[in-house]
Design an enzyme around this catalytic site. Structure first.
Site, PDB file in Angstrom:
ATOM      1  N   HIS A 145      38.278 -18.565  22.052  1.00 54.16           N
ATOM      2  CA  HIS A 145      37.681 -19.359  23.124  1.00 54.16           C
ATOM      3  C   HIS A 145      38.187 -20.786  23.033  1.00 54.16           C
ATOM      4  CE1 HIS A 145      34.704 -21.146  25.787  1.00 54.16           C
ATOM      5  NE2 HIS A 145      34.508 -19.914  26.234  1.00 54.16           N
ATOM      6  N   ASP A 163      32.795 -11.735  26.321  1.00 58.56           N
ATOM      7  CA  ASP A 163      33.368 -10.531  26.924  1.00 58.56           C
ATOM      8  C   ASP A 163      33.572  -9.393  25.926  1.00 58.56           C
ATOM      9  OD1 ASP A 163      33.634 -11.605  29.554  1.00 58.56           O
ATOM     10  OD2 ASP A 163      35.267 -12.836  28.817  1.00 58.56           O
TER      11      ASP A 163
HETATM   12  N1  CMC Z   1      44.212 -12.541  20.171  1.00 61.06           N
HETATM   13  C1  CMC Z   1      45.252 -12.957  19.400  1.00 61.06           C
HETATM   14  N2  CMC Z   1      45.598 -14.247  19.250  1.00 61.06           N
HETATM   15  C2  CMC Z   1      44.881 -15.148  19.891  1.00 61.06           C
HETATM   16  C3  CMC Z   1      43.783 -14.808  20.704  1.00 61.06           C
HETATM   17  C4  CMC Z   1      43.461 -13.456  20.822  1.00 61.06           C
HETATM   18  N3  CMC Z   1      42.432 -13.061  21.591  1.00 61.06           N
HETATM   19  N4  CMC Z   1      43.241 -15.934  21.249  1.00 61.06           N
HETATM   20  C5  CMC Z   1      43.989 -16.951  20.777  1.00 61.06           C
HETATM   21  N5  CMC Z   1      44.966 -16.480  19.960  1.00 61.06           N
HETATM   22  C6  CMC Z   1      45.940 -17.289  19.211  1.00 61.06           C
HETATM   23  C7  CMC Z   1      47.039 -17.817  20.105  1.00 61.06           C
HETATM   24  O1  CMC Z   1      48.137 -16.910  20.148  1.00 61.06           O
HETATM   25  C8  CMC Z   1      47.384 -19.117  19.417  1.00 61.06           C
HETATM   26  O2  CMC Z   1      48.146 -18.822  18.271  1.00 61.06           O
HETATM   27  P1  CMC Z   1      49.300 -19.865  17.759  1.00 61.06           P
HETATM   28  O3  CMC Z   1      48.544 -21.104  17.379  1.00 61.06           O
HETATM   29  O4  CMC Z   1      49.944 -19.169  16.645  1.00 61.06           O
HETATM   30  O5  CMC Z   1      50.213 -20.071  18.928  1.00 61.06           O
HETATM   31  C9  CMC Z   1      46.021 -19.623  18.931  1.00 61.06           C
HETATM   32  O6  CMC Z   1      45.243 -18.440  18.729  1.00 61.06           O
HETATM   33  C10 CMC Z   1      45.318 -20.551  19.907  1.00 61.06           C
HETATM   34  O7  CMC Z   1      45.217 -19.872  21.146  1.00 61.06           O
HETATM   35  P2  CMC Z   1      45.375 -20.561  22.576  1.00 61.06           P
HETATM   36  O8  CMC Z   1      45.816 -19.521  23.544  1.00 61.06           O
HETATM   37  O9  CMC Z   1      46.222 -21.787  22.432  1.00 61.06           O
HETATM   38  O10 CMC Z   1      43.881 -21.010  22.816  1.00 61.06           O
HETATM   39  P3  CMC Z   1      43.258 -21.409  24.217  1.00 61.06           P
HETATM   40  O11 CMC Z   1      42.095 -22.251  23.942  1.00 61.06           O
HETATM   41  O12 CMC Z   1      44.318 -21.968  25.099  1.00 61.06           O
HETATM   42  O13 CMC Z   1      42.839 -19.981  24.836  1.00 61.06           O
HETATM   43  C11 CMC Z   1      41.627 -18.032  25.332  1.00 61.06           C
HETATM   44  C12 CMC Z   1      41.560 -19.478  24.824  1.00 61.06           C
HETATM   45  C13 CMC Z   1      40.208 -17.534  25.580  1.00 61.06           C
HETATM   46  C14 CMC Z   1      42.405 -17.979  26.650  1.00 61.06           C
HETATM   47  C15 CMC Z   1      42.299 -17.155  24.266  1.00 61.06           C
HETATM   48  O14 CMC Z   1      41.573 -17.189  23.071  1.00 61.06           O
HETATM   49  C16 CMC Z   1      42.496 -15.713  24.736  1.00 61.06           C
HETATM   50  O15 CMC Z   1      43.509 -15.403  25.382  1.00 61.06           O
HETATM   51  N6  CMC Z   1      41.537 -14.774  24.421  1.00 61.06           N
HETATM   52  C17 CMC Z   1      41.628 -13.420  24.909  1.00 61.06           C
HETATM   53  C18 CMC Z   1      41.130 -13.357  26.342  1.00 61.06           C
HETATM   54  C19 CMC Z   1      39.624 -13.509  26.412  1.00 61.06           C
HETATM   55  O16 CMC Z   1      38.896 -12.881  25.689  1.00 61.06           O
HETATM   56  N7  CMC Z   1      39.164 -14.332  27.363  1.00 61.06           N
HETATM   57  C20 CMC Z   1      37.742 -14.571  27.583  1.00 61.06           C
HETATM   58  C21 CMC Z   1      37.340 -15.950  27.206  1.00 61.06           C
HETATM   59  S1  CMC Z   1      35.560 -16.209  27.096  1.00 61.06           S
HETATM   60  C22 CMC Z   1      34.864 -15.920  28.631  1.00 61.06           C
HETATM   61  C23 CMC Z   1      35.501 -16.546  29.793  1.00 61.06           C
HETATM   62  O17 CMC Z   1      36.047 -17.651  29.758  1.00 61.06           O
HETATM   63  O18 CMC Z   1      35.435 -15.949  30.841  1.00 61.06           O
END
Ligand code: CMC
Length: 433
Positions: free
Chosen positions: A311, A368
Protein backbone atom coordinates in the site's frame (compact mmCIF):
# COMPACT_ATOMS: atom_id res chain seq x y z
CA UNK A 1 18.86 23.79 -2.33
CA UNK A 2 18.72 23.51 1.44
CA UNK A 3 15.78 23.31 3.85
CA UNK A 4 15.97 24.61 7.42
CA UNK A 5 12.97 24.36 9.76
CA UNK A 6 11.90 26.81 12.49
CA UNK A 7 8.78 26.27 14.58
CA UNK A 8 6.24 27.43 12.00
CA UNK A 9 8.20 28.08 8.84
CA UNK A 10 10.70 26.26 6.72
CA UNK A 11 13.54 28.19 5.10
CA UNK A 12 14.32 27.17 1.56
CA UNK A 13 17.76 28.19 0.26
CA UNK A 14 18.03 28.05 -3.51
CA UNK A 15 20.44 29.35 -6.14
CA UNK A 16 19.06 32.93 -6.13
CA UNK A 17 18.19 33.43 -2.49
CA UNK A 18 16.09 32.26 0.43
CA UNK A 19 12.36 31.80 0.96
CA UNK A 20 10.39 31.30 4.17
CA UNK A 21 7.69 28.70 3.56
CA UNK A 22 4.83 28.30 6.06
CA UNK A 23 4.57 25.02 7.91
CA UNK A 24 1.08 23.52 8.22
CA UNK A 25 0.42 21.17 11.14
CA UNK A 26 -2.62 18.92 11.07
CA UNK A 27 -4.79 17.94 14.04
CA UNK A 28 -2.84 14.68 14.42
CA UNK A 29 0.50 16.53 14.17
CA UNK A 30 1.11 15.72 10.51
CA UNK A 31 3.43 18.35 9.06
CA UNK A 32 3.38 19.86 5.59
CA UNK A 33 5.36 22.61 3.88
CA UNK A 34 3.06 25.05 2.11
CA UNK A 35 4.65 25.62 -1.30
CA UNK A 36 1.68 27.47 -2.85
CA UNK A 37 3.84 30.61 -3.38
CA UNK A 38 6.93 28.69 -4.49
CA UNK A 39 6.75 29.30 -8.22
CA UNK A 40 5.74 32.94 -8.04
CA UNK A 41 8.56 33.62 -5.55
CA UNK A 42 11.35 31.46 -7.00
CA UNK A 43 10.38 30.42 -10.53
CA UNK A 44 10.75 26.79 -9.47
CA UNK A 45 8.15 24.05 -9.34
CA UNK A 46 8.31 20.68 -7.58
CA UNK A 47 8.29 17.27 -9.22
CA UNK A 48 6.77 14.34 -7.34
CA UNK A 49 5.83 11.34 -9.53
CA UNK A 50 2.82 9.52 -8.15
CA UNK A 51 2.34 12.41 -5.66
CA UNK A 52 4.22 10.33 -3.08
CA UNK A 53 5.11 13.47 -1.03
CA UNK A 54 2.40 15.82 -2.18
CA UNK A 55 -0.64 16.82 -0.15
CA UNK A 56 -3.32 18.08 -2.50
CA UNK A 57 -5.55 19.62 0.18
CA UNK A 58 -6.36 19.96 3.86
CA UNK A 59 -9.17 17.57 4.72
CA UNK A 60 -11.29 16.81 7.77
CA UNK A 61 -12.90 13.64 6.44
CA UNK A 62 -10.54 10.73 7.18
CA UNK A 63 -7.35 10.28 9.18
CA UNK A 64 -4.89 7.59 8.20
CA UNK A 65 -1.59 6.80 9.92
CA UNK A 66 0.15 4.34 7.65
CA UNK A 67 3.01 3.63 10.04
CA UNK A 68 0.71 2.81 12.95
CA UNK A 69 -2.02 1.12 10.88
CA UNK A 70 -4.71 3.59 12.01
CA UNK A 71 -7.83 4.58 10.06
CA UNK A 72 -10.55 6.92 11.37
CA UNK A 73 -13.57 8.42 9.64
CA UNK A 74 -14.32 11.89 11.08
CA UNK A 75 -12.28 10.87 14.15
CA UNK A 76 -14.03 7.54 14.79
CA UNK A 77 -11.78 4.44 14.64
CA UNK A 78 -12.73 2.09 11.83
CA UNK A 79 -12.82 -0.86 14.26
CA UNK A 80 -15.54 0.84 16.36
CA UNK A 81 -17.59 1.75 13.30
CA UNK A 82 -17.22 -1.79 11.95
CA UNK A 83 -18.53 -3.22 15.20
CA UNK A 84 -21.28 -0.81 16.14
CA UNK A 85 -22.39 1.21 13.11
CA UNK A 86 -24.13 0.57 9.81
CA UNK A 87 -23.15 1.62 6.30
CA UNK A 88 -25.92 4.22 6.06
CA UNK A 89 -24.95 5.71 9.42
CA UNK A 90 -21.30 5.86 8.28
CA UNK A 91 -22.49 7.40 5.05
CA UNK A 92 -24.30 10.13 7.03
CA UNK A 93 -21.20 10.61 9.20
CA UNK A 94 -18.94 11.09 6.19
CA UNK A 95 -21.34 13.42 4.41
CA UNK A 96 -22.31 15.56 7.41
CA UNK A 97 -19.20 15.35 9.59
CA UNK A 98 -21.02 13.97 12.64
CA UNK A 99 -23.11 11.01 13.69
CA UNK A 100 -26.85 11.59 13.22
CA UNK A 101 -29.44 11.80 16.01
CA UNK A 102 -32.07 9.07 15.87
CA UNK A 103 -34.51 11.42 14.17
CA UNK A 104 -31.95 12.59 11.61
CA UNK A 105 -30.96 9.01 10.86
CA UNK A 106 -34.58 7.85 10.40
CA UNK A 107 -35.11 10.72 7.99
CA UNK A 108 -31.93 9.88 6.07
CA UNK A 109 -32.87 6.19 5.75
CA UNK A 110 -36.37 7.20 4.62
CA UNK A 111 -34.94 9.50 1.96
CA UNK A 112 -32.47 6.89 0.72
CA UNK A 113 -35.23 4.29 0.48
CA UNK A 114 -37.35 6.64 -1.58
CA UNK A 115 -34.68 7.24 -4.21
CA UNK A 116 -33.54 3.70 -4.94
CA UNK A 117 -35.35 3.19 -8.26
CA UNK A 118 -33.78 4.31 -11.50
CA UNK A 119 -35.75 6.03 -14.26
CA UNK A 120 -37.43 3.45 -16.52
CA UNK A 121 -35.81 5.07 -19.58
CA UNK A 122 -32.37 4.64 -18.05
CA UNK A 123 -32.83 0.88 -18.24
CA UNK A 124 -32.52 1.18 -22.02
CA UNK A 125 -28.91 2.26 -21.58
CA UNK A 126 -28.12 -1.25 -20.34
CA UNK A 127 -29.59 -2.73 -23.52
CA UNK A 128 -27.11 -0.73 -25.60
CA UNK A 129 -24.17 -2.47 -23.91
CA UNK A 130 -22.78 -5.96 -24.59
CA UNK A 131 -24.05 -8.55 -22.10
CA UNK A 132 -20.51 -9.46 -21.10
CA UNK A 133 -19.52 -5.85 -20.31
CA UNK A 134 -17.49 -5.45 -17.16
CA UNK A 135 -19.83 -4.14 -14.41
CA UNK A 136 -17.48 -1.21 -13.78
CA UNK A 137 -17.93 -0.05 -17.39
CA UNK A 138 -21.69 -0.32 -16.95
CA UNK A 139 -21.73 1.44 -13.56
CA UNK A 140 -19.60 4.32 -14.73
CA UNK A 141 -21.77 4.78 -17.84
CA UNK A 142 -25.04 4.71 -15.89
CA UNK A 143 -23.78 6.96 -13.09
CA UNK A 144 -22.45 9.49 -15.62
CA UNK A 145 -25.78 9.39 -17.43
CA UNK A 146 -27.64 10.35 -14.24
CA UNK A 147 -26.49 13.88 -15.06
CA UNK A 148 -28.73 13.75 -18.14
CA UNK A 149 -31.72 12.55 -16.08
CA UNK A 150 -31.30 15.06 -13.25
CA UNK A 151 -30.50 18.28 -15.06
CA UNK A 152 -31.91 20.19 -12.12
CA UNK A 153 -29.21 18.72 -9.84
CA UNK A 154 -26.01 19.54 -11.71
CA UNK A 155 -24.99 22.96 -10.38
CA UNK A 156 -21.90 22.28 -8.24
CA UNK A 157 -22.35 25.45 -6.19
CA UNK A 158 -26.02 24.98 -5.31
CA UNK A 159 -26.05 23.15 -1.97
CA UNK A 160 -29.61 21.85 -2.37
CA UNK A 161 -28.83 20.48 -5.83
CA UNK A 162 -25.63 18.82 -4.62
CA UNK A 163 -27.42 17.25 -1.65
CA UNK A 164 -30.13 15.97 -4.01
CA UNK A 165 -27.50 14.46 -6.30
CA UNK A 166 -25.63 12.94 -3.33
CA UNK A 167 -28.79 11.30 -1.99
CA UNK A 168 -29.59 9.79 -5.37
CA UNK A 169 -26.06 8.47 -5.88
CA UNK A 170 -25.95 6.66 -2.52
CA UNK A 171 -29.53 5.39 -2.98
CA UNK A 172 -29.24 4.23 -6.60
CA UNK A 173 -25.75 2.74 -6.67
CA UNK A 174 -26.91 -0.72 -5.43
CA UNK A 175 -29.68 -0.72 -8.04
CA UNK A 176 -27.31 0.33 -10.82
CA UNK A 177 -24.74 -2.31 -9.84
CA UNK A 178 -27.28 -5.13 -9.36
CA UNK A 179 -28.87 -4.36 -12.74
CA UNK A 180 -25.49 -4.73 -14.44
CA UNK A 181 -25.45 -8.30 -13.13
CA UNK A 182 -29.07 -9.04 -14.02
CA UNK A 183 -28.50 -7.71 -17.52
CA UNK A 184 -25.43 -9.94 -17.96
CA UNK A 185 -27.62 -12.96 -17.13
CA UNK A 186 -30.58 -11.90 -19.23
CA UNK A 187 -32.79 -11.93 -16.13
CA UNK A 188 -35.43 -9.28 -15.39
CA UNK A 189 -34.37 -6.32 -13.29
CA UNK A 190 -35.78 -6.62 -9.78
CA UNK A 191 -37.23 -3.43 -8.33
CA UNK A 192 -35.81 -2.27 -5.00
CA UNK A 193 -37.86 -3.29 -1.95
CA UNK A 194 -38.40 -0.54 0.63
CA UNK A 195 -38.99 -2.94 3.50
CA UNK A 196 -35.42 -4.25 3.20
CA UNK A 197 -32.41 -2.46 4.59
CA UNK A 198 -29.61 -1.20 2.34
CA UNK A 199 -27.43 -4.34 2.05
CA UNK A 200 -30.39 -6.75 2.03
CA UNK A 201 -32.06 -4.76 -0.72
CA UNK A 202 -28.91 -5.06 -2.84
CA UNK A 203 -28.72 -8.84 -2.31
CA UNK A 204 -32.41 -9.11 -3.19
CA UNK A 205 -31.94 -7.16 -6.43
CA UNK A 206 -28.96 -9.39 -7.26
CA UNK A 207 -30.36 -12.80 -6.50
CA UNK A 208 -34.18 -12.71 -6.45
CA UNK A 209 -36.27 -13.44 -9.54
CA UNK A 210 -39.98 -12.74 -10.09
CA UNK A 211 -40.65 -16.51 -10.15
CA UNK A 212 -40.05 -17.46 -6.56
CA UNK A 213 -39.75 -16.16 -3.03
CA UNK A 214 -36.24 -15.12 -2.09
CA UNK A 215 -35.27 -14.60 1.52
CA UNK A 216 -32.06 -12.66 2.16
CA UNK A 217 -29.73 -14.39 4.61
CA UNK A 218 -29.37 -11.85 7.46
CA UNK A 219 -25.79 -12.93 8.17
CA UNK A 220 -24.80 -12.30 4.56
CA UNK A 221 -26.50 -8.87 4.63
CA UNK A 222 -24.55 -8.06 7.80
CA UNK A 223 -21.25 -9.13 6.21
CA UNK A 224 -22.00 -6.98 3.17
CA UNK A 225 -22.82 -4.00 5.37
CA UNK A 226 -19.49 -4.43 7.14
CA UNK A 227 -17.64 -4.59 3.82
CA UNK A 228 -19.34 -1.37 2.73
CA UNK A 229 -18.36 0.36 5.99
CA UNK A 230 -14.72 -0.65 5.58
CA UNK A 231 -14.62 0.71 2.02
CA UNK A 232 -16.49 3.96 2.70
CA UNK A 233 -13.49 6.30 2.61
CA UNK A 234 -9.72 6.29 2.44
CA UNK A 235 -8.64 9.94 2.11
CA UNK A 236 -6.79 11.04 -1.05
CA UNK A 237 -6.55 7.71 -2.88
CA UNK A 238 -6.49 7.51 -6.70
CA UNK A 239 -10.26 7.46 -7.28
CA UNK A 240 -11.04 10.10 -4.64
CA UNK A 241 -8.35 12.35 -6.06
CA UNK A 242 -9.91 11.76 -9.48
CA UNK A 243 -13.36 12.74 -8.19
CA UNK A 244 -11.87 15.92 -6.70
CA UNK A 245 -9.86 16.69 -9.84
CA UNK A 246 -12.83 16.28 -12.18
CA UNK A 247 -15.08 18.24 -9.80
CA UNK A 248 -12.53 21.05 -9.64
CA UNK A 249 -13.38 21.97 -13.24
CA UNK A 250 -16.98 22.56 -12.03
CA UNK A 251 -18.11 19.28 -13.56
CA UNK A 252 -21.24 18.04 -11.81
CA UNK A 253 -21.23 15.41 -9.06
CA UNK A 254 -22.55 12.59 -11.29
CA UNK A 255 -19.80 13.19 -13.89
CA UNK A 256 -17.12 13.40 -11.19
CA UNK A 257 -18.21 10.17 -9.48
CA UNK A 258 -18.43 8.40 -12.83
CA UNK A 259 -14.76 9.30 -13.39
CA UNK A 260 -13.97 8.00 -9.89
CA UNK A 261 -15.57 4.65 -10.76
CA UNK A 262 -13.26 4.38 -13.77
CA UNK A 263 -10.20 5.22 -11.65
CA UNK A 264 -11.23 2.61 -9.09
CA UNK A 265 -11.48 -0.10 -11.75
CA UNK A 266 -7.69 -0.41 -12.21
CA UNK A 267 -6.01 -3.48 -10.70
CA UNK A 268 -3.59 -1.42 -8.59
CA UNK A 269 -6.60 0.22 -6.89
CA UNK A 270 -10.10 -1.23 -6.38
CA UNK A 271 -9.71 -3.76 -9.20
CA UNK A 272 -7.25 -5.58 -6.93
CA UNK A 273 -10.14 -7.37 -5.15
CA UNK A 274 -11.06 -9.16 -8.39
CA UNK A 275 -7.37 -9.78 -9.20
CA UNK A 276 -6.76 -11.32 -5.75
CA UNK A 277 -9.51 -13.89 -6.14
CA UNK A 278 -8.43 -14.70 -9.70
CA UNK A 279 -4.91 -15.24 -8.33
CA UNK A 280 -6.21 -17.47 -5.50
CA UNK A 281 -8.46 -19.39 -7.93
CA UNK A 282 -5.47 -20.09 -10.17
CA UNK A 283 -3.48 -21.34 -7.18
CA UNK A 284 -6.43 -23.49 -6.04
CA UNK A 285 -6.46 -25.09 -9.50
CA UNK A 286 -2.75 -25.87 -9.11
CA UNK A 287 -1.41 -23.44 -11.74
CA UNK A 288 1.64 -23.02 -9.45
CA UNK A 289 2.43 -24.21 -5.98
CA UNK A 290 2.38 -21.31 -3.48
CA UNK A 291 6.22 -21.53 -3.33
CA UNK A 292 6.55 -21.31 -7.13
CA UNK A 293 4.13 -18.41 -7.20
CA UNK A 294 5.98 -16.49 -4.47
CA UNK A 295 9.25 -17.01 -6.33
CA UNK A 296 7.66 -15.54 -9.45
CA UNK A 297 6.47 -12.54 -7.44
CA UNK A 298 9.96 -11.90 -6.08
CA UNK A 299 11.63 -12.21 -9.47
CA UNK A 300 11.10 -8.79 -11.02
CA UNK A 301 11.45 -10.01 -14.60
CA UNK A 302 8.07 -11.80 -14.29
CA UNK A 303 6.14 -8.63 -13.57
CA UNK A 304 3.91 -10.59 -11.18
CA UNK A 305 2.66 -8.98 -7.97
CA UNK A 306 1.13 -10.57 -4.92
CA UNK A 307 -2.23 -8.89 -5.41
CA UNK A 308 -3.83 -7.55 -2.23
CA UNK A 309 -0.41 -6.84 -0.73
CA UNK A 310 1.33 -3.50 -0.33
CA UNK A 311 0.00 0.00 0.00
CA UNK A 312 1.22 3.50 -0.73
CA UNK A 313 0.39 4.72 2.76
CA UNK A 314 0.25 1.65 5.02
CA UNK A 315 3.72 0.46 5.95
CA UNK A 316 2.15 -1.72 8.59
CA UNK A 317 -1.07 -3.78 8.68
CA UNK A 318 -4.02 -2.23 6.90
CA UNK A 319 -6.55 -2.18 9.79
CA UNK A 320 -9.34 -3.05 7.34
CA UNK A 321 -7.64 -6.30 6.37
CA UNK A 322 -7.35 -7.28 10.05
CA UNK A 323 -11.13 -6.86 10.49
CA UNK A 324 -11.86 -8.76 7.28
CA UNK A 325 -9.54 -11.65 8.10
CA UNK A 326 -11.32 -12.10 11.44
CA UNK A 327 -14.74 -12.06 9.75
CA UNK A 328 -13.54 -14.58 7.14
CA UNK A 329 -12.66 -16.94 9.98
CA UNK A 330 -16.13 -16.47 11.51
CA UNK A 331 -18.35 -16.87 8.45
CA UNK A 332 -16.48 -19.09 6.02
CA UNK A 333 -17.35 -22.39 7.63
CA UNK A 334 -20.66 -21.88 5.80
CA UNK A 335 -19.18 -21.44 2.34
CA UNK A 336 -17.15 -24.40 1.05
CA UNK A 337 -15.35 -22.89 -2.00
CA UNK A 338 -14.32 -19.74 -0.14
CA UNK A 339 -12.78 -21.80 2.67
CA UNK A 340 -10.17 -23.19 0.30
CA UNK A 341 -9.31 -19.71 -0.95
CA UNK A 342 -9.05 -18.47 2.64
CA UNK A 343 -6.58 -21.26 3.44
CA UNK A 344 -4.43 -20.39 0.43
CA UNK A 345 -4.55 -16.66 1.27
CA UNK A 346 -3.52 -17.29 4.86
CA UNK A 347 -0.69 -19.50 3.64
CA UNK A 348 0.60 -16.76 1.32
CA UNK A 349 0.33 -14.18 4.09
CA UNK A 350 2.28 -16.39 6.48
CA UNK A 351 5.08 -16.87 3.96
CA UNK A 352 5.15 -13.16 3.00
CA UNK A 353 5.33 -11.90 6.56
CA UNK A 354 8.52 -13.90 7.13
CA UNK A 355 10.10 -13.30 3.74
CA UNK A 356 12.86 -10.70 3.44
CA UNK A 357 11.43 -9.40 0.12
CA UNK A 358 8.13 -8.40 1.72
CA UNK A 359 9.52 -7.49 5.15
CA UNK A 360 12.15 -5.10 3.79
CA UNK A 361 9.58 -3.38 1.55
CA UNK A 362 6.99 -3.27 4.35
CA UNK A 363 4.38 -5.09 2.28
CA UNK A 364 1.35 -6.25 4.27
CA UNK A 365 -2.13 -7.44 3.30
CA UNK A 366 -4.36 -4.56 2.24
CA UNK A 367 -8.17 -4.33 2.22
CA UNK A 368 -8.41 -6.26 -1.04
CA UNK A 369 -6.57 -9.35 0.20
CA UNK A 370 -9.51 -10.81 2.13
CA UNK A 371 -12.52 -8.86 0.83
CA UNK A 372 -12.92 -10.92 -2.36
CA UNK A 373 -13.04 -14.14 -0.35
CA UNK A 374 -16.02 -12.73 1.54
CA UNK A 375 -17.71 -11.54 -1.66
CA UNK A 376 -17.30 -15.10 -2.96
CA UNK A 377 -18.96 -16.39 0.20
CA UNK A 378 -21.89 -14.02 -0.45
CA UNK A 379 -22.26 -15.58 -3.91
CA UNK A 380 -21.20 -12.40 -5.71
CA UNK A 381 -19.65 -13.08 -9.12
CA UNK A 382 -15.94 -12.22 -9.33
CA UNK A 383 -16.27 -9.41 -11.85
CA UNK A 384 -18.75 -7.60 -9.55
CA UNK A 385 -16.33 -7.20 -6.62
CA UNK A 386 -15.01 -3.82 -7.69
CA UNK A 387 -18.55 -2.55 -8.25
CA UNK A 388 -19.22 -3.36 -4.59
CA UNK A 389 -16.11 -1.41 -3.66
CA UNK A 390 -17.58 1.51 -5.64
CA UNK A 391 -20.86 1.17 -3.75
CA UNK A 392 -18.99 1.40 -0.47
CA UNK A 393 -16.74 4.27 -1.57
CA UNK A 394 -19.65 6.41 -2.77
CA UNK A 395 -20.13 8.48 0.43
CA UNK A 396 -16.38 9.06 0.70
CA UNK A 397 -16.16 10.35 -2.87
CA UNK A 398 -19.09 12.67 -2.28
CA UNK A 399 -17.80 13.92 1.09
CA UNK A 400 -14.47 14.89 -0.52
CA UNK A 401 -16.15 16.51 -3.52
CA UNK A 402 -18.33 18.60 -1.20
CA UNK A 403 -15.42 19.51 1.06
CA UNK A 404 -13.40 20.68 -1.94
CA UNK A 405 -16.19 22.98 -3.10
CA UNK A 406 -16.37 24.85 0.21
CA UNK A 407 -12.59 24.98 0.72
CA UNK A 408 -11.45 28.65 0.72
CA UNK A 409 -8.32 27.39 -1.12
CA UNK A 410 -10.47 25.93 -3.94
CA UNK A 411 -8.77 26.02 -7.34
CA UNK A 412 -9.10 24.01 -10.51
CA UNK A 413 -6.70 21.05 -10.30
CA UNK A 414 -3.99 21.74 -12.82
CA UNK A 415 -0.48 20.35 -12.17
CA UNK A 416 2.54 21.71 -14.00
CA UNK A 417 5.33 19.79 -15.69
CA UNK A 418 8.98 20.02 -16.60
CA UNK A 419 9.09 19.93 -20.40
CA UNK A 420 11.82 17.61 -21.73
CA UNK A 421 10.78 17.45 -25.42
CA UNK A 422 12.28 19.02 -28.54
CA UNK A 423 13.36 22.64 -28.47
CA UNK A 424 11.76 24.98 -31.05
CA UNK A 425 12.16 23.75 -34.61
CA UNK A 426 10.62 24.83 -37.90
CA UNK A 427 7.89 22.95 -39.72
CA UNK A 428 9.07 21.06 -42.83
CA UNK A 429 6.46 20.37 -45.51
CA UNK A 430 5.68 16.69 -46.09
CA UNK A 431 7.29 16.51 -49.55
CA UNK A 432 10.65 17.56 -48.07
CA UNK A 433 10.71 15.05 -45.18
N1 CMC B 1 3.87 -7.72 -4.82
C1 CMC B 1 5.21 -7.71 -5.06
N2 CMC B 1 5.98 -6.61 -4.93
C2 CMC B 1 5.39 -5.50 -4.56
C3 CMC B 1 4.01 -5.42 -4.28
C4 CMC B 1 3.26 -6.59 -4.42
N3 CMC B 1 1.94 -6.58 -4.19
N4 CMC B 1 3.68 -4.15 -3.93
C5 CMC B 1 4.83 -3.45 -3.98
N5 CMC B 1 5.85 -4.26 -4.35
C6 CMC B 1 7.27 -3.88 -4.46
C7 CMC B 1 7.54 -3.08 -5.71
O1 CMC B 1 7.91 -3.94 -6.79
C8 CMC B 1 8.68 -2.20 -5.26
O2 CMC B 1 9.86 -2.97 -5.23
P1 CMC B 1 11.31 -2.29 -5.56
O3 CMC B 1 11.51 -1.28 -4.47
O4 CMC B 1 12.25 -3.41 -5.55
O5 CMC B 1 11.16 -1.66 -6.91
C9 CMC B 1 8.32 -1.87 -3.81
O6 CMC B 1 7.55 -3.00 -3.37
C10 CMC B 1 7.52 -0.59 -3.64
O7 CMC B 1 6.37 -0.70 -4.46
P2 CMC B 1 5.73 0.51 -5.28
O8 CMC B 1 4.99 -0.05 -6.44
O9 CMC B 1 6.79 1.53 -5.56
O10 CMC B 1 4.76 1.09 -4.18
P3 CMC B 1 3.53 2.06 -4.45
O11 CMC B 1 3.26 2.77 -3.20
O12 CMC B 1 3.80 2.88 -5.66
O13 CMC B 1 2.35 1.04 -4.83
C11 CMC B 1 0.56 -0.48 -4.65
C12 CMC B 1 1.36 0.63 -3.96
C13 CMC B 1 -0.69 -0.76 -3.83
C14 CMC B 1 0.14 -0.02 -6.05
C15 CMC B 1 1.42 -1.75 -4.73
O14 CMC B 1 1.79 -2.17 -3.45
C16 CMC B 1 0.73 -2.87 -5.50
O15 CMC B 1 0.83 -2.93 -6.74
N6 CMC B 1 0.01 -3.81 -4.80
C17 CMC B 1 -0.73 -4.85 -5.48
C18 CMC B 1 -2.06 -4.29 -5.97
C19 CMC B 1 -3.02 -4.05 -4.82
O16 CMC B 1 -3.20 -4.89 -3.98
N7 CMC B 1 -3.68 -2.89 -4.85
C20 CMC B 1 -4.66 -2.52 -3.84
C21 CMC B 1 -4.19 -1.40 -2.98
S1 CMC B 1 -5.17 -1.13 -1.49
C22 CMC B 1 -6.77 -0.73 -1.95
C23 CMC B 1 -6.94 0.29 -2.99
O17 CMC B 1 -6.18 1.26 -3.13
O18 CMC B 1 -7.90 0.19 -3.70
Amino acid sequence: MDLGMTSNTVKLCYDHGELELPLIVGSEDEKAIDISKLRSATGHITIDPGYVNTGSCQSAVTFLDGEAGVLRYRGYPIEQLAEHSSFLEVSYLLLHGRLPSEKEFDRYVYEIKHHTMIHEDLKRLYQALPKDSHPMAVCSAVVGTLGAFYKELVDPRDVAQVDGAALRLVAKMPTIAAYSYKYSLGQPFMYPVDSLDYPANFLHMMFATPCEEYAVDPLMAKVLDLLLILHADHEQNCSTSTVRMVGSSMANLFASVSAGINALWGSLHGGANQAVVEMLDALAKGADTPEEFMNKVKDKKNNVRLMGFGHRVYKNFDPRSRVLKKVCGEVLSRAEGSCRLFEIAQGLEEVALKDEYFVSRKLYPNVDFYSGILYRALGIPTNMYTALFAMGRMPGWIAHWKEMHVDPAFKIGRPRQVYVGEKKRDYVSISLR
